[in-house]
Design an enzyme around this catalytic site. Sequence first.
Site, mmCIF file in Angstrom:
data_model
loop_
_atom_site.group_PDB
_atom_site.id
_atom_site.type_symbol
_atom_site.label_atom_id
_atom_site.label_comp_id
_atom_site.label_asym_id
_atom_site.label_seq_id
_atom_site.Cartn_x
_atom_site.Cartn_y
_atom_site.Cartn_z
ATOM 1 N N CYS A 116 0.083 3.783 2.739
ATOM 2 C CA CYS A 116 0.544 3.246 4.030
ATOM 3 C C CYS A 116 2.029 3.542 4.222
ATOM 4 O O CYS A 116 2.466 3.903 5.318
ATOM 5 C CB CYS A 116 0.323 1.736 4.100
ATOM 6 S SG CYS A 116 -1.397 1.217 3.988
ATOM 7 N N CYS A 158 0.837 -1.208 0.000
ATOM 8 C CA CYS A 158 0.000 0.000 0.000
ATOM 9 C C CYS A 158 0.873 1.261 0.000
ATOM 10 O O CYS A 158 1.556 1.550 0.984
ATOM 11 C CB CYS A 158 -0.910 -0.040 1.228
ATOM 12 S SG CYS A 158 -1.760 1.494 1.600
#
Length: 139
Positions: A64, A61
């Site tokens: 993230c 991600c």
Amino acid sequence: MDDELREIRERKMEELRKRFDPPVSAGDGLHDGILILNETNFTEAVSRYPRLIVDFWAPWCGPCRMLAPVIEDLSTEYTGKVQFAKCNTDENQQIAYQFGISAIPALFFFMNGQVINQIAGVLPRPQLEQQINATFNIA
């Protein structure tokens, strides 16, 4: 000269790895003051820490990975006030399902074992600090 450039390159690459590679979920459960949660220690951590922020993330991600250094900095800044933790949703799918996580990163704010706030996505650091202070009544 080549050796010096190689050394500089290796040092810079290591700095980038530390900055952008999120912690691995295995090990002693702690990474630079941030708890690493899994299905074994999640419930204990939520009940143990009166003010806990769990960052649900995954290694693939991009957002993230952008949030990771901010979480590390905030963990240091809020030492003694708020405990920060990370939970890899790829490795802990049952926890992600339990909390209905459909988008990451997702930050869950726990107070005395209860979810009192949650944020999906990445916020700029000042807005994130404002959310932390407001949620936990930190002046």
